[in-house]
Design an enzyme around this catalytic site. Structure first.
Site, PDB file in Angstrom:
ATOM      1  N   LYS A   1      -9.493  37.218 -39.335  1.00  0.00           N
ATOM      2  CA  LYS A   1     -10.700  36.658 -38.715  1.00  0.00           C
ATOM      3  C   LYS A   1     -10.333  35.340 -38.027  1.00  0.00           C
ATOM      4  O   LYS A   1      -9.929  35.351 -36.873  1.00  0.00           O
ATOM      5  CB  LYS A   1     -11.801  36.553 -39.751  1.00  0.00           C
ATOM      6  CG  LYS A   1     -11.982  37.955 -40.411  1.00  0.00           C
ATOM      7  CD  LYS A   1     -13.091  38.111 -41.306  1.00  0.00           C
ATOM      8  CE  LYS A   1     -13.029  39.372 -42.143  1.00  0.00           C
ATOM      9  NZ  LYS A   1     -12.854  40.634 -41.434  1.00  0.00           N
TER      10      LYS A   1
ATOM     11  N   SER B   1     -20.353  38.550 -45.150  1.00  0.00           N
ATOM     12  CA  SER B   1     -19.879  39.107 -43.887  1.00  0.00           C
ATOM     13  C   SER B   1     -20.981  39.709 -43.040  1.00  0.00           C
ATOM     14  O   SER B   1     -20.845  39.805 -41.829  1.00  0.00           O
ATOM     15  CB  SER B   1     -18.822  40.173 -44.171  1.00  0.00           C
ATOM     16  OG  SER B   1     -19.322  41.157 -45.051  1.00  0.00           O
TER      17      SER B   1
ATOM     18  N   HIS C   1     -14.167  35.070 -44.435  1.00  0.00           N
ATOM     19  CA  HIS C   1     -14.816  34.600 -43.207  1.00  0.00           C
ATOM     20  C   HIS C   1     -14.859  33.075 -43.096  1.00  0.00           C
ATOM     21  O   HIS C   1     -15.024  32.555 -42.003  1.00  0.00           O
ATOM     22  CB  HIS C   1     -16.249  35.151 -43.124  1.00  0.00           C
ATOM     23  CG  HIS C   1     -16.280  36.631 -42.958  1.00  0.00           C
ATOM     24  ND1 HIS C   1     -16.390  37.244 -41.740  1.00  0.00           N
ATOM     25  CD2 HIS C   1     -16.166  37.626 -43.868  1.00  0.00           C
ATOM     26  CE1 HIS C   1     -16.354  38.553 -41.896  1.00  0.00           C
ATOM     27  NE2 HIS C   1     -16.230  38.813 -43.192  1.00  0.00           N
TER      28      HIS C   1
HETATM   29  N1  PMP Z   1     -13.406  40.396 -47.439  1.00  0.00           N
HETATM   30  C1  PMP Z   1     -14.425  40.297 -46.567  1.00  0.00           C
HETATM   31  C2  PMP Z   1     -15.613  39.463 -46.938  1.00  0.00           C
HETATM   32  C3  PMP Z   1     -14.362  40.957 -45.336  1.00  0.00           C
HETATM   33  O1  PMP Z   1     -15.386  40.879 -44.477  1.00  0.00           O
HETATM   34  C4  PMP Z   1     -13.222  41.729 -45.034  1.00  0.00           C
HETATM   35  C5  PMP Z   1     -13.053  42.455 -43.725  1.00  0.00           C
HETATM   36  N2  PMP Z   1     -14.141  42.792 -43.029  1.00  0.00           N
HETATM   37  C6  PMP Z   1     -12.213  41.821 -45.974  1.00  0.00           C
HETATM   38  C7  PMP Z   1     -12.324  41.133 -47.160  1.00  0.00           C
HETATM   39  C8  PMP Z   1     -11.006  42.668 -45.728  1.00  0.00           C
HETATM   40  O2  PMP Z   1     -10.126  42.015 -44.879  1.00  0.00           O
HETATM   41  P1  PMP Z   1      -9.103  42.835 -43.988  1.00  0.00           P
HETATM   42  O3  PMP Z   1      -9.839  43.258 -42.759  1.00  0.00           O
HETATM   43  O4  PMP Z   1      -8.016  41.852 -43.713  1.00  0.00           O
HETATM   44  O5  PMP Z   1      -8.618  44.001 -44.785  1.00  0.00           O
END
Ligand code: PMP
Length: 408
Positions: free
Chosen positions: A241, A182, A210
């Site tokens: 996303k 991310s 992602h």
């Molecule tokens: N996994 C990854 C790699 C993320 O980047 C994120 C959110 N930034 C999440 C899980 C969590 O997802 P959510 O925003 O739907 O809680």
């Protein structure tokens, strides 16, 4: 007398930097994520969103969400187990399982909760091998589990191989990684990971938060990107996303999904995905399946962005995706860079620890399929201008090095 409320952020280098510079990159109010947005009432380019395909403002997604609210109301008011299941949950789950090519899928309220649910798979005699750059939600999911955690250096397959070889051959093992990282915008080394998993009889869980929707000819994620669709034992993911919605995904063998539905506390004890988010997810999946141009467009924009930044002398690390981290280093420099870009009309993300290791701050730029060529040119112009302009001093006389952090 000690008081649990007596906390300060003085140990956070980014917070110290914010105090020193007077710049506040976090919790800034924006408007939509539609290529451009409003910050402080001013229109700027949104180059800090995870809405890579530009679906959160797509009229079809909006119409589906609005219709679901009219039919089912605003909330499910409870957990799936008891009173929180709508026909839309089943529809989205069936669609996602079909899309990812798994036996079953479950949707939960956020991606964070999906990763917390993994804890229920991790017994005390098990060993989990985790990439050091994994997302915080995976890290927390593993911490909640009873298994022994073994961290391997980011994408260092030799290190992972060494650790797997040293581990008890009889223990149940699982390797856990982000599919697309991310903050770095780089990809896990899936071919090597699957080979190691096979050799050491380990399961492979990949967080596709992602990459699901973004990568692969049909958008089915990092495995499809590597020509290995079906190679991942279990998927977690998010709808926040590429799907322009909110919600978490768990997908894999039916018995594992079913087990998690009944054993994972983040599912059992939390209200389910609301109608609008479910319907938005279904509508987004229709678009993901029918409009591959969005993937091509955003990946092409990202490549041009990386090339343009490299020509300007910026280092974008290992990124091969729409997440393009521009290496800055120290937190104060990062905050100043963020402000300069905003002054130039571009909203980005300033990332410091714990999002990245201490002292390795980045400006995270993310492009969207709905960005125009003009947007891209303006993002690059902003980086060119930011390079030319001198670093700004403290923005406010009230915020200096001397000010006690706890006062803020
Ligand atoms: N996994 C990854 C790699 C993320 O980047 C994120 C959110 N930034 C999440 C899980 C969590 O997802 P959510 O925003 O739907 O809680």
């Amino acid at each position: 007398m000690a008081d649990v409320f007596e906390k300060d952020l003085s140990s956070s280098t980014f917070f110290q930097a914010m105090v020193r510079t007077g710049i506040r990159p976090f919790y800034r109010s924006t408007h939509t994520h539609d290529g451009e947005t409003l910050v402080d009432g001013r229109s700027v380019i949104m180059a800090g969103s995870n809405d890579y395909l530009g679906l959160s403002t797509d009229p079809r997604v909006i119409a589906a969400a609005a219709d679901a609210v009219r039919r089912y109301g605003t909330s499910c008011s409870g957990a799936r187990t008891l009173n929180g299941t709508l026909p839309l949950h089943g529809e989205l789950e069936a669609r996602l399982a079909n899309f990812l090519g798994t036996e079953a899928a479950a949707v939960v309220t956020t991606g964070f909760q999906a990763n917390l649910a993994i804890a229920a798979l991790l017994g005390k005699d098990d060993i989990v091998f985790s990439d050091m750059a994994n997302h915080a939600s995976l890290v927390d999911g593993l911490r909640l589990g009873a298994a022994r955690r073994v961290l391997y250096r980011h994408s260092d397959m030799d290190h992972l191989a060494e650790l797997l070889t040293e581990a008890d051959p009889d223990a149940a093992k699982v390797i856990v990684t982000d599919g697309m990282f991310s903050m770095g915008g780089d990809l896990c080394h899936l071919p090597e990971l699957t080979a190691l998993a096979r050799r050491h009889h380990a399961r492979l869980i990949v967080d596709g938060a992602h990459d699901i929707g973004l990568l692969g000819a049909r958008g089915r994620g990092v495995a499809e990107h590597f020509g290995m669709h079906g190679a991942i034992d279990f998927h977690t993911g998010t709808l926040s996303k590429c799907f322009g919605s909110t919600g978490g995904i768990l997908a894999g063998p039916a018995h594992v999904v079913d087990y998690l539905r009944h054993a994972a506390r983040s599912i059992l004890f939390s209200a389910s995905m609301p109608p609008a988010a479910l319907a938005a997810g279904v509508a987004a999946l229709d678009i993901i399946e029918s409009e591959p141009w969005r993937r091509d467009r955003v990946l092409n924009l990202a490549e041009r962005l990386r090339n343009g930044l490299a020509l300007l002398g910026y280092d974008t690390g290992q990124s091969v995706t729409p997440v393009v981290p521009v290496r800055i280093g120290e937190a104060a420099d990062c905050a100043r860079m963020w402000q300069k870009l905003l002054d130039e009309g571009v909203f980005t993300n300033a990332i410091g620890a714990p999002g990245v290791p201490e002292g390795q701050c980045v400006i995270r730029v993310a492009v969207q399929a709905t960005h125009t060529d003009d947007h891209l040119a303006r993002i690059l112009d902003a980086f060119a201008a930011a390079r030319r302009r001198p670093v700004a001093g403290p923005r406010s006389p009230q915020t200096t090095d001397q000010e006690p952090v706890s006062a803020r």
